[in-house]
Scaffold this motif. Structure first.
Motif, PDB file in Angstrom:
ATOM      1  N   ILE A  34      -5.096   4.972  -1.926  1.00 56.07           N
ATOM      2  CA  ILE A  34      -3.476   4.990  -2.158  1.00 56.07           C
ATOM      3  C   ILE A  34      -2.315   6.255  -2.258  1.00 56.07           C
ATOM      4  N   ALA A  35      -1.281   6.931  -1.275  1.00 54.38           N
ATOM      5  CA  ALA A  35      -0.744   7.943  -1.436  1.00 54.38           C
ATOM      6  C   ALA A  35       0.990   7.084  -1.784  1.00 54.38           C
ATOM      7  N   LEU A  48       1.405  12.135  -4.029  1.00 53.62           N
ATOM      8  CA  LEU A  48       0.203  12.332  -5.446  1.00 53.62           C
ATOM      9  C   LEU A  48      -0.627  11.332  -4.395  1.00 53.62           C
ATOM     10  N   HIS A  49      -2.054  11.625  -4.809  1.00 54.02           N
ATOM     11  CA  HIS A  49      -2.985  10.540  -3.641  1.00 54.02           C
ATOM     12  C   HIS A  49      -3.544  10.157  -4.591  1.00 54.02           C
ATOM     13  N   LEU A  50      -4.053   9.133  -5.041  1.00 59.87           N
ATOM     14  CA  LEU A  50      -5.516   8.648  -5.635  1.00 59.87           C
ATOM     15  C   LEU A  50      -5.694   7.565  -5.639  1.00 59.87           C
ATOM     16  N   ALA A  74      -0.269  -3.719  -3.144  1.00 57.20           N
ATOM     17  CA  ALA A  74       0.907  -3.684  -3.537  1.00 57.20           C
ATOM     18  C   ALA A  74       1.693  -3.861  -5.464  1.00 57.20           C
ATOM     19  N   ALA A  75       0.245  -3.968  -5.778  1.00 59.55           N
ATOM     20  CA  ALA A  75       1.394  -3.766  -7.622  1.00 59.55           C
ATOM     21  C   ALA A  75       0.982  -2.095  -7.502  1.00 59.55           C
ATOM     22  N   ALA A  76      -0.662  -1.709  -7.349  1.00 63.67           N
ATOM     23  CA  ALA A  76      -0.898  -0.742  -7.488  1.00 63.67           C
ATOM     24  C   ALA A  76      -0.180   0.220  -7.489  1.00 63.67           C
ATOM     25  N   LEU A  77       0.651   0.385  -6.060  1.00 57.66           N
ATOM     26  CA  LEU A  77       1.450   1.114  -4.802  1.00 57.66           C
ATOM     27  C   LEU A  77       2.937   1.559  -6.239  1.00 57.66           C
ATOM     28  N   SER A  78       3.136   0.106  -6.025  1.00 55.13           N
ATOM     29  CA  SER A  78       4.936   0.369  -6.537  1.00 55.13           C
ATOM     30  C   SER A  78       4.409   0.731  -8.189  1.00 55.13           C
ATOM     31  N   ALA A  79       4.147   0.977  -8.729  1.00 57.22           N
ATOM     32  CA  ALA A  79       2.899   1.852 -10.444  1.00 57.22           C
ATOM     33  C   ALA A  79       3.102   3.233  -9.755  1.00 57.22           C
TER      34      ALA A  79
END
Length: 127
Positions: A34-35, A48-50, A74-79
């Motif tokens: 995720i970026a 922020l890269h994770l 989608a939930a992780a990206l929004s957080a």
């Protein structure tokens, strides 16, 4: 002239067996990296890269989570976007504990079969 000769060291020429890796644990589901943009003063200041792995409560739950990956991502990206907006700068270390708590809350809200969210890799840097 004095010459000193050391005994020749035996080279390690024995063939080695490749170590077999254990099969992946069936209760873990990995997501694509995720970026999230780091916004400061109305402009994008970095990214922020994770990379995260979701631990399910059981192997059956993990199989169900595997079918629900877009919703979990989608939930992780929004957080991650919210965390990057509030708590991240490319000049300071990432507070991984706070990030993990935000991710866990958001992803568990998306699917109750989630036990926890593990952060495998994280960095905040310039674009």
């Amino acid at each position: 002239m004095l010459l000193w000769t050391a005994p020749a060291l035996a080279a390690n020429t024995e063939p080695r067996q490749a170590e077999e890796l254990p099969p992946p644990d069936p209760i873990f589901v990995s997501l694509e990296p995720i970026a999230a943009p780091i916004v400061d003063g109305g402009r994008v200041d970095g990214v922020l890269h994770l990379s995260i792995v979701i631990k399910a409560k059981s192997a059956d739950d993990a199989a169900a989570l595997g079918k629900n990956i877009p919703k979990l991502r989608a939930a992780a990206l929004s957080a991650a976007i919210e965390f990057a907006r509030l708590w991240t700068s490319r000049f300071t270390p990432v507070n991984v504990g706070r990030l993990a708590a935000m991710l866990k809350t958001s992803v568990k809200r998306a699917d109750n079969a989630v036990d926890t969210v593990l952060i495998v890799k994280v960095s905040a840097r310039e674009q």
